[in-house]
Each structure stands twice: as structure tokens, then as C-alpha cells.
Design an enzyme around this catalytic site. Sequence first.
Site, PDB file in Angstrom:
ATOM      1  N   ASP A 132       0.873  -1.178   0.000  1.00 47.54           N
ATOM      2  CA  ASP A 132       0.000   0.000   0.000  1.00 47.54           C
ATOM      3  C   ASP A 132       0.908   1.224   0.000  1.00 47.54           C
ATOM      4  O   ASP A 132       2.120   1.106   0.197  1.00 47.54           O
ATOM      5  CB  ASP A 132      -0.911   0.006   1.235  1.00 47.54           C
ATOM      6  CG  ASP A 132      -2.096   0.951   1.081  1.00 47.54           C
ATOM      7  OD1 ASP A 132      -3.168   0.474   0.666  1.00 47.54           O
ATOM      8  OD2 ASP A 132      -1.954   2.150   1.372  1.00 47.54           O
ATOM      9  N   ASN A 139      -3.858  -5.734  -7.699  1.00 44.13           N
ATOM     10  CA  ASN A 139      -5.112  -5.155  -7.240  1.00 44.13           C
ATOM     11  C   ASN A 139      -5.056  -3.636  -7.074  1.00 44.13           C
ATOM     12  O   ASN A 139      -6.091  -2.976  -7.038  1.00 44.13           O
ATOM     13  CB  ASN A 139      -5.499  -5.795  -5.901  1.00 44.13           C
ATOM     14  CG  ASN A 139      -6.697  -5.137  -5.262  1.00 44.13           C
ATOM     15  OD1 ASN A 139      -7.830  -5.327  -5.689  1.00 44.13           O
ATOM     16  ND2 ASN A 139      -6.453  -4.353  -4.221  1.00 44.13           N
ATOM     17  N   TYR A 146     -10.715   4.793 -16.129  1.00 43.87           N
ATOM     18  CA  TYR A 146     -10.813   3.496 -15.461  1.00 43.87           C
ATOM     19  C   TYR A 146     -11.224   2.404 -16.452  1.00 43.87           C
ATOM     20  O   TYR A 146     -10.682   1.294 -16.429  1.00 43.87           O
ATOM     21  CB  TYR A 146     -11.828   3.623 -14.330  1.00 43.87           C
ATOM     22  CG  TYR A 146     -11.951   2.436 -13.412  1.00 43.87           C
ATOM     23  CD1 TYR A 146     -10.903   2.054 -12.586  1.00 43.87           C
ATOM     24  CD2 TYR A 146     -13.146   1.722 -13.337  1.00 43.87           C
ATOM     25  CE1 TYR A 146     -11.039   0.975 -11.719  1.00 43.87           C
ATOM     26  CE2 TYR A 146     -13.290   0.653 -12.474  1.00 43.87           C
ATOM     27  CZ  TYR A 146     -12.233   0.281 -11.667  1.00 43.87           C
ATOM     28  OH  TYR A 146     -12.372  -0.780 -10.817  1.00 43.87           O
ATOM     29  N   LYS A 195      -8.954  -0.890 -17.262  1.00 42.49           N
ATOM     30  CA  LYS A 195      -9.445  -2.241 -16.968  1.00 42.49           C
ATOM     31  C   LYS A 195      -9.640  -3.066 -18.240  1.00 42.49           C
ATOM     32  O   LYS A 195      -9.382  -4.280 -18.236  1.00 42.49           O
ATOM     33  CB  LYS A 195     -10.739  -2.156 -16.168  1.00 42.49           C
ATOM     34  CG  LYS A 195     -10.544  -1.648 -14.737  1.00 42.49           C
ATOM     35  CD  LYS A 195      -9.565  -2.502 -13.950  1.00 42.49           C
ATOM     36  CE  LYS A 195      -9.544  -2.153 -12.474  1.00 42.49           C
ATOM     37  NZ  LYS A 195      -8.561  -2.956 -11.712  1.00 42.49           N
ATOM     38  N   THR A 245     -17.548  -1.912  -1.544  1.00 43.08           N
ATOM     39  CA  THR A 245     -16.277  -1.211  -1.388  1.00 43.08           C
ATOM     40  C   THR A 245     -16.568   0.239  -1.025  1.00 43.08           C
ATOM     41  O   THR A 245     -17.722   0.666  -0.962  1.00 43.08           O
ATOM     42  CB  THR A 245     -15.466  -1.249  -2.697  1.00 43.08           C
ATOM     43  OG1 THR A 245     -16.187  -0.531  -3.708  1.00 43.08           O
ATOM     44  CG2 THR A 245     -15.233  -2.681  -3.163  1.00 43.08           C
TER      45      THR A 245
END
Length: 309
Positions: A37, A90, A156, A160, A190
Site C-alpha cells: 500500500d 489489485n 478506469y 481495466k 467497497t
Amino acid sequence: MSPLDGKVAIVTGSGRGLGLAYAKELARRGASVVVNDVDAGVTADAVAAIQASGGRAVAVTAPVGPTETAKQLVTAAVEEFGRLDILVTNAGVLRDTVLWKMSDDDFDTVINVHLRGTFTTVREAVLHMRQAGEGGRIICIGSPTGQRGTFGQTNYAAAKAGIVGMVRTWALELKRAGITANTVVPVAATAMTATVPYFAAAVQAEANGEPMPAFFRHDLGFGTADDVAGLIAFLGSDAAAGVTGQVIGVGGDRLQIWTHPEAALTAYHEGGWSYEALVQAWPTEFAAALQSVGERFPELPEEFQPAAS
């Protein structure tokens, strides 16, 4: 024995949320995990949580995207645990806005973390896996947005969709080395979905420690981060040695194998398709085959409708 005993995994963006659920599940199944992270406190907490449950983990605090971070992640896996078997990419960020308001920085930031970060990290992992000669597992996280598009997510969606294209290519390139490459498309509660009124009842149920209503888990295929983690562990295991090049959606009680793009209609016209030929043939031969865009959600049952403000 646990199915991942002796395996070593890297999970980028695993300090919290879905990534943390993946890291915890891999560790629970026996793998040693490199947690990543950009926040040192978050990575430290994630490592502590895994260790408190009897797992093995180490932290790398660095932004995904640069090749230097990719090298640091692989080095940590090999130096701390002696090998590298599984990579889960991820890490990601969002900079949502409509096309005409999206800045260069909005676009570049998302592409750099999601798309370039996936590329640099997978490249570094594969360099090690091929040299080690023991195969490996590449698991890249996709999104329904990359499959069907979402309003306000040009950057995005591009990232993806690009990940899926890379994974299909890698499945071909890495087959001889015994390295599989797959994309997982999670649908789960999320921080992003918590702000969407449509999911409010499901998000609130999770926050209250209650089961999500069947409409969300079954009909919509929407669940918790833990509902996705089982697929990550499976794809990282020897049980999935024959699974590669796939796009697999998972959420709640539902699992889906997404199709690879195929022609929805094929037609021929002698001499080629001129403007005049297209004008004449389009309404009868082609219009019915046009594809929809965007995600399609069933109507929200009345009992889950957000209360009027």
C-alpha cells in the site's frame, strides 16, 4: 496441508478493502504474503492482522506503477520467503469525471496505477518465475467497467479493458513456462459502492454485521470482499493449473465466465460494403445485432429503495 502451503504471494493494493481480503485469504490457505500500500500505517496494520491469525506477511510501502516498485515487491518476496509463486495485481485509484471535464492528470494517474502498474509488476514477477522454472500464477483484477463501460469512467474503463487484453496475451506467452494468467472481475461492497444509493441496503447490512439480502447476493451477484477472496485462492492454487486466459466475474453467490469478444453478426456483400449498400441493408440486417453498453441492473425491489430525503 493447506492448498497454498509453501507458496509465496504478492498482493498489490492490499492494505485495505478487497486487496486485504485477498491477502488474508491467501495467508489463511498457507501462503506467505507480501502486502503493499502507499500508507505505511495501513501496510503495518495489514501485516499485523495476518500475523495475528497465524499467517506470514511482510510489507512493502510504495506506489504501484514505477518499475522500481515492481522490483522492490519481487525482491521482498524472494529475500523474505525464498520464492514467488502468485501475483495479484489489485492496486488502483479513481479519478471519475465525464470526458469533457477529465484532465490529463485525471487520465494519466489512473492509467499509470492500474494499467502501467499491472504491466510493470507482472513483467518483474514473470522474469523471476521463468528463471525459477516452477511455473506461477498471475491474477489481475478487472472491473465490470472494463467489460461494459460506466458513465464518468473513461480512464478506469480504458485501464481495466487494457488489463484484460494484456492478460489474454500473457496467457499465450506464458503457457510454455507453466504460468497461468487470469482476470478476476469482482462485484463487492467497497468504498466506491458505499456511495451509490442503489447498493445502500446491502452496504448497510454489511456495516451492521448482518447477511446481505438475497436480491443483492443472488440476483445482482453483489457481496462482500470475502466472497471474492475464495476465487483468488483457487486461481493461485495447483487446482487451477489448467485455467488461463480467462475473465471470471465473482460476487455474492454468483460466479461468471465472461466471453471473449466474438463477432455478433457476419454478413457479406459482393463488391464490398459501400455507403449505399449499408444504408439499404443496415435496418434489416444489422440493427438487431447492435450491442448494449453500460451495466444493466434489475429494478431495485421496493423494500430496498433509499428513503426519500
